[in-house]
Design a protein around this motif. Structure first.
Motif, PDB file in Angstrom:
ATOM      1  N   LYS A 295       0.833  -1.210   0.000  1.00 40.65           N
ATOM      2  CA  LYS A 295       0.000   0.000   0.000  1.00 40.65           C
ATOM      3  C   LYS A 295       0.862   1.252   0.000  1.00 40.65           C
ATOM      4  O   LYS A 295       0.579   2.233  -0.695  1.00 40.65           O
ATOM      5  CB  LYS A 295      -0.935  -0.014   1.204  1.00 40.65           C
ATOM      6  CG  LYS A 295      -1.886   1.174   1.252  1.00 40.65           C
ATOM      7  CD  LYS A 295      -2.832   1.063   2.442  1.00 40.65           C
ATOM      8  CE  LYS A 295      -3.773   2.262   2.491  1.00 40.65           C
ATOM      9  NZ  LYS A 295      -4.695   2.176   3.662  1.00 40.65           N
ATOM     10  N   THR A 321      -8.722 -12.227  -1.690  1.00 44.80           N
ATOM     11  CA  THR A 321      -9.273 -11.068  -2.406  1.00 44.80           C
ATOM     12  C   THR A 321      -8.600  -9.767  -1.963  1.00 44.80           C
ATOM     13  O   THR A 321      -9.132  -8.689  -2.203  1.00 44.80           O
ATOM     14  CB  THR A 321     -10.791 -10.956  -2.169  1.00 44.80           C
ATOM     15  OG1 THR A 321     -11.031 -10.812  -0.757  1.00 44.80           O
ATOM     16  CG2 THR A 321     -11.537 -12.163  -2.697  1.00 44.80           C
ATOM     17  N   GLU A 322      -7.445  -9.860  -1.327  1.00 44.49           N
ATOM     18  CA  GLU A 322      -6.813  -8.683  -0.730  1.00 44.49           C
ATOM     19  C   GLU A 322      -6.555  -7.577  -1.738  1.00 44.49           C
ATOM     20  O   GLU A 322      -6.626  -6.389  -1.421  1.00 44.49           O
ATOM     21  CB  GLU A 322      -5.500  -9.106  -0.062  1.00 44.49           C
ATOM     22  CG  GLU A 322      -4.784  -7.991   0.666  1.00 44.49           C
ATOM     23  CD  GLU A 322      -3.499  -8.466   1.318  1.00 44.49           C
ATOM     24  OE1 GLU A 322      -2.880  -7.655   2.028  1.00 44.49           O
ATOM     25  OE2 GLU A 322      -3.120  -9.641   1.114  1.00 44.49           O
ATOM     26  N   ILE A 324      -8.225  -6.291  -4.137  1.00 45.22           N
ATOM     27  CA  ILE A 324      -9.298  -5.375  -4.539  1.00 45.22           C
ATOM     28  C   ILE A 324      -9.355  -4.137  -3.656  1.00 45.22           C
ATOM     29  O   ILE A 324      -9.912  -3.102  -4.073  1.00 45.22           O
ATOM     30  CB  ILE A 324     -10.674  -6.089  -4.533  1.00 45.22           C
ATOM     31  CG1 ILE A 324     -11.057  -6.529  -3.123  1.00 45.22           C
ATOM     32  CG2 ILE A 324     -10.685  -7.252  -5.497  1.00 45.22           C
ATOM     33  CD1 ILE A 324     -12.471  -7.036  -3.014  1.00 45.22           C
ATOM     34  N   ASP A 325      -8.806  -4.200  -2.453  1.00 41.08           N
ATOM     35  CA  ASP A 325      -8.807  -3.047  -1.565  1.00 41.08           C
ATOM     36  C   ASP A 325      -7.687  -2.068  -1.883  1.00 41.08           C
ATOM     37  O   ASP A 325      -7.649  -0.973  -1.308  1.00 41.08           O
ATOM     38  CB  ASP A 325      -8.671  -3.505  -0.109  1.00 41.08           C
ATOM     39  CG  ASP A 325      -9.835  -4.385   0.336  1.00 41.08           C
ATOM     40  OD1 ASP A 325     -10.974  -4.101  -0.072  1.00 41.08           O
ATOM     41  OD2 ASP A 325      -9.587  -5.357   1.072  1.00 41.08           O
ATOM     42  N   LEU A 326      -6.786  -2.435  -2.782  1.00 38.50           N
ATOM     43  CA  LEU A 326      -5.619  -1.606  -3.070  1.00 38.50           C
ATOM     44  C   LEU A 326      -5.630  -1.001  -4.463  1.00 38.50           C
ATOM     45  O   LEU A 326      -4.807  -0.131  -4.753  1.00 38.50           O
ATOM     46  CB  LEU A 326      -4.341  -2.448  -2.909  1.00 38.50           C
ATOM     47  CG  LEU A 326      -4.099  -3.087  -1.536  1.00 38.50           C
ATOM     48  CD1 LEU A 326      -2.905  -4.026  -1.600  1.00 38.50           C
ATOM     49  CD2 LEU A 326      -3.884  -2.018  -0.481  1.00 38.50           C
ATOM     50  N   ASP A 328      -7.827   0.188  -8.315  1.00 36.07           N
ATOM     51  CA  ASP A 328      -9.064   0.737  -8.881  1.00 36.07           C
ATOM     52  C   ASP A 328      -9.719  -0.223  -9.859  1.00 36.07           C
ATOM     53  O   ASP A 328     -10.940  -0.210 -10.033  1.00 36.07           O
ATOM     54  CB  ASP A 328      -8.756   2.050  -9.613  1.00 36.07           C
ATOM     55  CG  ASP A 328      -8.087   3.065  -8.720  1.00 36.07           C
ATOM     56  OD1 ASP A 328      -8.667   3.392  -7.664  1.00 36.07           O
ATOM     57  OD2 ASP A 328      -6.981   3.525  -9.050  1.00 36.07           O
ATOM     58  N   SER A 330      -9.455  -4.353 -10.970  1.00 40.30           N
ATOM     59  CA  SER A 330      -8.840  -5.640 -10.637  1.00 40.30           C
ATOM     60  C   SER A 330      -9.104  -6.671 -11.724  1.00 40.30           C
ATOM     61  O   SER A 330     -10.218  -6.772 -12.244  1.00 40.30           O
ATOM     62  CB  SER A 330      -9.365  -6.156  -9.291  1.00 40.30           C
ATOM     63  OG  SER A 330     -10.769  -6.318  -9.336  1.00 40.30           O
ATOM     64  N   PHE A 352     -15.570 -10.683  -7.111  1.00 39.91           N
ATOM     65  CA  PHE A 352     -15.101  -9.336  -6.841  1.00 39.91           C
ATOM     66  C   PHE A 352     -14.276  -8.706  -7.957  1.00 39.91           C
ATOM     67  O   PHE A 352     -14.167  -7.480  -8.018  1.00 39.91           O
ATOM     68  CB  PHE A 352     -14.272  -9.340  -5.550  1.00 39.91           C
ATOM     69  CG  PHE A 352     -15.074  -9.625  -4.321  1.00 39.91           C
ATOM     70  CD1 PHE A 352     -15.871  -8.653  -3.743  1.00 39.91           C
ATOM     71  CD2 PHE A 352     -15.050 -10.885  -3.743  1.00 39.91           C
ATOM     72  CE1 PHE A 352     -16.615  -8.910  -2.613  1.00 39.91           C
ATOM     73  CE2 PHE A 352     -15.796 -11.160  -2.609  1.00 39.91           C
ATOM     74  CZ  PHE A 352     -16.587 -10.172  -2.041  1.00 39.91           C
TER      75      PHE A 352
END
Length: 517
Positions: A295, A321-322, A324-326, A328, A330, A352
């Motif tokens: 990040k 699925t980590e 997708i939080d980082l 825009d 995926s 996701f």
């Protein structure tokens, strides 16, 4: 901001205490230009990994520019190269000169070349700046592990120039690489890491986090993520040669040794472009497909002023699925080797991911897999159950094939999606007001580069060569037997013996061998 989990470090080979982050040395390994002999360097890089090193492996036939570029962008501590092609004097002298020219002479170069390097040449190259050239004599006296211990010790004690955080530029690859290292090496932090994190936070508060689009590629190991990434980068460079692109690729740290194989660069030919910067990260933690500082590295790329960021994770399992939080946008990259169709229900990323890529579409059974993946995607997205196959964000690709229609179609979908999200001031689906000419986007054939019936052509050549060797040996044995028999008959003064290399007359053959004769 994230904090690197520096407590996860491998033990040394003697079973001692865990190493510190600076002792986690980084190496670039390769075989030299015009050299296809990579067995030796493959052994060396495995031993470096076993010694706790993080190894960026480039493979064989690598130029000086390829290796030095990788070493600087990866902020390597050492370069290990094998050379059996005879041009070692010019090649390695040029490597040392280039490192000096780019203010990176602290990166130590170690070389192995069997018996191809003469003693006088070794002395001259080491005098010029090569750290050490290992010969067969070193192998005899030290052994492989002894030589690796010597490499690690030589590189570990080398003084690295001190780091001071300063404003970043997307064209200053050396400073960006060293800044990423400062983010990773928390244990030896001298205050630089805190200054970097403050600068990232201030930049995001001032300009907004969504100023630079971030694309994420994830998927199972061996699905072809790096090959696909390279094809996408080739297209971004072709259509937008003036835009600066940053790549970060993550590979897993080995839990037992603390070493890591950072092997994504070996598949990526696009990195020769001056407007691409790439950094490989080891996870340096257990059971994760991303690094703890990923990040922060993305934030650093945004601070540096890159126009596009691409993240590639390590291979993931069904429930990860980590990413997708980082990012825009995926992309989940998979192949048709997922088992029964019911296994698709367990893959969270089909839920996701913005796009699902079925790579290696040339494989047998891939069309059936495409149907099943599209069906599962519809089941996971009830609100879009009735859309056509062409409208589902499931893209078959053959990333190993030049100008693949599937990759062209995927690239078109990516740039349109980036524009639809309105991230930053740039547009991606157009160039100079005109839509991008993507080339063919429909499959006319799924034939791979090497057709299936010829996939074993190298094995067939080797098999034919071995069969020829056997045949020659059989003929040589028959000729030796015939010659021995001829000399025996000659010593017995056989009256019907023909001249050398002449045939026996048919009527005389076997005339004296009748039973009871």
């Amino acid at each position: 901001m994230s904090t690197p989990q520096s407590t996860f470090r491998g033990h040394d080979r003697a079973g001692g205490a865990a190493t510190s982050p600076r002792e986690t040395l980084r190496f670039v390994t390769a075989a030299s230009l015009f050299d296809g002999h990579d067995a030796a360097i493959n052994m060396i890089r495995r031993l470096l990994q076993a010694g706790g090193g993080e190894v960026v492996h480039l493979g064989h036939n690598r130029s000086v520019a390829d290796i030095v570029r990788a070493a600087i962008q990866e902020d390597a501590d050492g370069i290990a190269v094998s050379s059996y092609q005879g041009g070692h004097n010019e090649y390695f002298a040029y490597m040392v000169d280039m490192l000096r020219e780019l203010n990176s002479e602290h990166i130590r170069v170690v070389v192995g070349g069997g018996g191809t390097l003469a003693p006088a040449e070794i002395a001259a190259l080491e005098q010029h700046g090569i750290e050490k050239i290992y010969t067969p004599e070193h192998g005899r006296t030290l052994g492989l592990t002894g030589m690796i211990d010597d490499v690690l010790e030589r590189v570990r004690v080398t003084h690295r120039p001190s780091y001071h955080f300063a404003p970043l530029s997307p064209r200053d690859h050396r400073h960006i690489a060293r800044t990423i290292t400062a983010l990773e090496d928390a244990v030896q932090d001298d205050g630089s890491r805190a200054a970097i994190l403050r600068a990232i936070a201030d930049h995001q508060a001032t300009t907004g986090i969504k100023r630079v689009p971030v694309i994420g590629l994830t998927g199972t190991g061996g699905a072809g993520k790096s090959s696909l990434n390279d094809e996408l980068l080739q297209r971004f460079v072709r259509y937008f040669p003036d835009r600066q692109i940053a790549v970060v690729a993550v590979d897993p740290t080995r839990r037992r040794t603390g070493g890591a194989l950072l092997g994504d660069r070996i598949r990526m030919n696009s990195l020769a472009a001056d407007n691409i910067f790439m950094r490989s990260l080891a996870t340096r933690r257990q059971n994760a497909a991303t690094s703890a500082v990923l990040k922060d590295v993305i934030g650093l790329y945004q601070l540096a002023g890159f126009d596009l960021i691409i993240v590639e994770t390590a291979g993931i399992g069904q429930s990860d699925t980590e990413i997708i939080d980082l990012v825009d946008l995926s992309l989940y990259v998979m192949t048709n080797e997922y088992g029964a169709a019911s296994q698709l229900e367990k893959i969270d990323m089909i839920d996701f991911a913005d796009m699902v890529v079925l790579n290696k579409f040339e494989k047998r059974g891939a069309e059936d897999s495409l149907r099943d993946v599209r069906k599962q995607w519809r089941r996971n997205h009830i609100e879009r159950l009735k859309i056509t196959d062409a409208d589902t964000p499931v893209f078959p690709t053959i990333a190993s094939r030049f100008n693949d229609p599937g990759v062209n179609r995927l690239f078109g979908a990516i740039v349109r999606a980036l524009d639809a999200r309105h991230i930053g001031p740039l547009t991606w689906a157009e160039r100079n007001g005109e839509p991008l000419d993507l080339g063919p986007t429909e499959f006319m054939t799924r034939d791979p580069l090497i057709p299936g019936q010829r996939a074993r052509y190298l094995a067939e050549i080797a098999q034919a060569s071995r069969a020829s060797d056997v045949q020659i040996e059989q003929r040589a044995a028959a000729a030796s037997l015939a010659y021995g028999a001829y000399r025996s008959l000659e010593s017995l003064h056989d009256a019907t013996l023909p001249a050398p290399l002449e045939r026996y007359l048919r009527r005389t053959v076997g005339s004296g061998c009748r039973p009871g004769g």
